[in-house]
Design a protein around this motif. Sequence first.
Motif, PDB file in Angstrom:
ATOM      1  N   GLU A 176       0.443  -1.377   0.339  1.00 44.94           N
ATOM      2  CA  GLU A 176      -0.388   0.453  -0.131  1.00 44.94           C
ATOM      3  C   GLU A 176       0.920   1.133  -0.115  1.00 44.94           C
ATOM      4  OE1 GLU A 176      -3.481  -0.051   2.713  1.00 44.94           O
ATOM      5  OE2 GLU A 176      -2.454  -1.986   3.531  1.00 44.94           O
ATOM      6  N   PHE A 183       1.892  11.255  -0.084  1.00 41.63           N
ATOM      7  CA  PHE A 183       2.476  11.994   0.891  1.00 41.63           C
ATOM      8  C   PHE A 183       4.022  12.616   0.810  1.00 41.63           C
ATOM      9  CE2 PHE A 183       4.327  12.616   4.956  1.00 41.63           C
ATOM     10  CZ  PHE A 183       2.956  13.650   5.647  1.00 41.63           C
TER      11      PHE A 183
ATOM     12  N   ARG B  19      -6.213  -0.411   4.739  1.00 37.98           N
ATOM     13  CA  ARG B  19      -5.960   1.139   5.875  1.00 37.98           C
ATOM     14  C   ARG B  19      -5.243   1.795   5.656  1.00 37.98           C
ATOM     15  NH1 ARG B  19      -8.340  -3.389   8.029  1.00 37.98           N
ATOM     16  NH2 ARG B  19      -6.702  -4.075   8.533  1.00 37.98           N
ATOM     17  N   LEU B  20      -4.103   1.699   4.982  1.00 36.73           N
ATOM     18  CA  LEU B  20      -2.808   2.382   5.195  1.00 36.73           C
ATOM     19  C   LEU B  20      -2.907   3.832   4.572  1.00 36.73           C
ATOM     20  CD1 LEU B  20       0.070   3.564   6.144  1.00 36.73           C
ATOM     21  CD2 LEU B  20       1.261   1.591   5.063  1.00 36.73           C
ATOM     22  N   ASP B  21      -3.148   3.125   2.831  1.00 26.68           N
ATOM     23  CA  ASP B  21      -3.701   4.299   1.675  1.00 26.68           C
ATOM     24  C   ASP B  21      -4.286   5.035   2.060  1.00 26.68           C
ATOM     25  OD1 ASP B  21      -1.935   3.772  -0.015  1.00 26.68           O
ATOM     26  OD2 ASP B  21      -3.158   3.137  -1.815  1.00 26.68           O
ATOM     27  N   VAL B  24      -3.441   7.183   5.261  1.00 26.20           N
ATOM     28  CA  VAL B  24      -1.851   8.412   4.467  1.00 26.20           C
ATOM     29  C   VAL B  24      -2.699   9.293   3.759  1.00 26.20           C
ATOM     30  CG1 VAL B  24      -0.322   8.688   2.789  1.00 26.20           C
ATOM     31  CG2 VAL B  24      -0.288   6.827   4.434  1.00 26.20           C
ATOM     32  N   LEU B  27      -3.891  11.763   6.018  1.00 27.22           N
ATOM     33  CA  LEU B  27      -3.150  12.689   6.639  1.00 27.22           C
ATOM     34  C   LEU B  27      -2.099  13.734   5.090  1.00 27.22           C
ATOM     35  CD1 LEU B  27      -1.264  12.770   9.268  1.00 27.22           C
ATOM     36  CD2 LEU B  27       0.615  11.292   7.918  1.00 27.22           C
ATOM     37  N   THR B  28      -2.233  13.763   4.333  1.00 21.17           N
ATOM     38  CA  THR B  28      -1.755  14.055   3.165  1.00 21.17           C
ATOM     39  C   THR B  28      -3.005  15.523   2.743  1.00 21.17           C
ATOM     40  OG1 THR B  28      -1.478  12.140   2.375  1.00 21.17           O
ATOM     41  CG2 THR B  28      -1.600  14.583   0.638  1.00 21.17           C
ATOM     42  N   LEU B  31      -1.723  17.700   6.012  1.00 19.76           N
ATOM     43  CA  LEU B  31      -0.805  18.479   5.211  1.00 19.76           C
ATOM     44  C   LEU B  31      -1.024  20.136   4.276  1.00 19.76           C
ATOM     45  CD1 LEU B  31       2.505  18.590   6.084  1.00 19.76           C
ATOM     46  CD2 LEU B  31       1.660  17.145   2.911  1.00 19.76           C
ATOM     47  N   ILE B  32      -1.789  19.629   3.696  1.00 19.51           N
ATOM     48  CA  ILE B  32      -2.429  20.694   2.884  1.00 19.51           C
ATOM     49  C   ILE B  32      -2.566  21.566   3.351  1.00 19.51           C
ATOM     50  CG2 ILE B  32      -3.730  20.684   0.277  1.00 19.51           C
ATOM     51  CD1 ILE B  32      -2.901  18.504  -0.549  1.00 19.51           C
ATOM     52  N   ILE B  34      -2.952  21.935   6.667  1.00 21.09           N
ATOM     53  CA  ILE B  34      -1.893  23.064   7.772  1.00 21.09           C
ATOM     54  C   ILE B  34      -0.863  24.001   6.621  1.00 21.09           C
ATOM     55  CG2 ILE B  34      -0.436  22.847   8.742  1.00 21.09           C
ATOM     56  CD1 ILE B  34      -1.298  20.486   9.828  1.00 21.09           C
ATOM     57  N   MET B  35      -0.550  23.589   5.087  1.00 21.99           N
ATOM     58  CA  MET B  35       0.063  24.361   4.577  1.00 21.99           C
ATOM     59  C   MET B  35      -0.420  25.947   4.546  1.00 21.99           C
ATOM     60  SD  MET B  35       1.741  23.587   0.911  1.00 21.99           S
ATOM     61  CE  MET B  35       0.136  23.756   0.778  1.00 21.99           C
ATOM     62  N   ASN B  36      -1.911  25.232   3.873  1.00 22.39           N
ATOM     63  CA  ASN B  36      -2.628  26.598   2.876  1.00 22.39           C
ATOM     64  C   ASN B  36      -2.534  27.534   4.895  1.00 22.39           C
ATOM     65  OD1 ASN B  36      -3.374  26.257   0.428  1.00 22.39           O
ATOM     66  ND2 ASN B  36      -4.080  24.563   0.610  1.00 22.39           N
ATOM     67  N   TYR B  37      -2.796  27.618   5.885  1.00 24.50           N
ATOM     68  CA  TYR B  37      -3.004  27.938   6.728  1.00 24.50           C
ATOM     69  C   TYR B  37      -2.089  28.836   7.193  1.00 24.50           C
ATOM     70  CZ  TYR B  37      -3.810  28.681  11.608  1.00 24.50           C
ATOM     71  OH  TYR B  37      -4.237  30.089  12.798  1.00 24.50           O
ATOM     72  N   TYR B  69     -12.313  18.212  -2.072  1.00 23.23           N
ATOM     73  CA  TYR B  69     -11.028  17.076  -3.385  1.00 23.23           C
ATOM     74  C   TYR B  69     -11.443  15.803  -2.516  1.00 23.23           C
ATOM     75  CZ  TYR B  69      -6.539  15.662  -4.997  1.00 23.23           C
ATOM     76  OH  TYR B  69      -5.711  15.427  -5.478  1.00 23.23           O
TER      77      TYR B  69
END
Lengths: 262, 262
Positions: A176, A183, B19-21, B24, B27-28, B31-32, B34-37, B69
């Motif tokens: 996976e 990411f 599940r991992l996919d 993640v 989580l991605t 991250l986006i 937080i970055m935009n914030y 998205y």
Amino acid sequence: MKLYYRLLVQFMGKGFMFVAVHPLDFWMYLVGKIIRMAFFFVFIFSIFRVAPEFAGYNFATGILIFVTYNFIDILSQTFFFRGLYHLQELVRRGTFDRALTYPISPLFYTAFRMPDPMDFISLVPVLMLLGWALTQFAQLLTPLAILLYILLVANGLLIAFALCTFLASLTFFTQEMEGVWWFYRYAVQVGRYPVEIFRSPFQFILTWVIPLGVMITFPSRALLGILSWQFVGGALVLSALLFYVALSFWRFALRRYSSASS
Amino acid sequence: MRKYWFIFKMELTQLMELRLDFWVKWLTSLLIVIMNYFVWTTAFASGKSFGGYALESIVAYFITTSFLYNVILIHRQELISRDIVEGGLSTLLVRPLSYPLQIFCRAMVSRIVYTAIGAVLIYIVSLFIIQFPMPAPQNIALGILAILFATILYTCFDFSLGILSFWLARSNGPRWIFSTIGMLASGIMFPIDLLPSWLEKILFATPFPYIIYFPASVVVGHFDSTSLTQGMLAGFFWSVVLIILTATAWRRGIRTFDGSGI
């Protein structure tokens, strides 16, 4: 060493042949990449319209960081990203077995077997932007600053290679990996902005743990003459350490590989 | 209908397997967000508003687009293209199921699961990481209608790109460029009304803004009654047009399909 150099040239030649066979793909990818870059340029322009001083950087330095990000990203995509990303496919189909029988390093074969010359060509607009950015602070440029910039860009590439090798090694434990690679791609995109915009603890994490600051912001700061020698040393030590850890992890993970076809 | 319910359940099982996919991916998105914030908090540090957006509304916009998205942009084009090129479509066509409906049904599973998880994650983010105004109930109700149109538009767009393989054996390049333009023009990177007015006018003459920008603006309340009515009518209009065009393309394409790989 000579063998690896010859192989690299061969792989690159194969990449160019692939481009020649699929000219439509080539032009579409190239135009798409340039459009994406142009959109992001408009985005940076919009941000600096709101805030002429963005985390202490002006428009020209913002562009320099954007260019440095693209520089490292494009070079990593040209040479090793695709190969390491597609390791999943080799493992899934069992064709990785063959790579292990070659008299060369399996990591070298995996990483460099499918370079992407299309990406290399998209460096042209990046170099044009870099040229423009450099003219904006020509008075700050010294031979030492330029040398440090080149050294730290190469250092950033080494970090990118170490991170990609680490992720590719995970393929031997789980299938996976698609989400994990995405990411990584998005995390690297955070490097388009100066790490100074992030508050603690994100700034520390993005500088030293997922070292985007070292990869992308440091070369730009060195060029502007605002990076201390301690940080230059720290960046070099960090990349060497990450490279060593990634190689060790690759060797450890490779021992866990069990062929899918046998 | 029972057949499609069975496909729905099968797809759900498969989604829960990876599940991992799955995590993640979220989580991605985090991250986006937080970055935009941080990007926009830095840009608004001087306290100015920009293009009618205050800091809170732009943060709410990006959190909403991250959610949309994952919910709207479920890609199936690669799967469709592979089915056509590798001949897998032959087997699927002889089954007593509609292929387009099957694809739609499978994508809907991801959409429903991502809506549920996304709503919970947004609530957690708003409590512990980023404070932003939660949307008003009437905006959510109107937003659902806009999201419905957006889902139809993106499904048709994605399906059309997938069936390009009826005519092009290797459609990666064209699919990539159309996806890139579509994504950028949909308002994922930044609100379309922040773009120069000439570019904004061009984009509003296409269906793309109704995929992300319009539903996000409705949810965050960045609209007046005229733009809301116009947007809803345009969403409806483009949905009808794209359904007709996609259905026509599918009917023509299926006539050219020669079932290679049987």
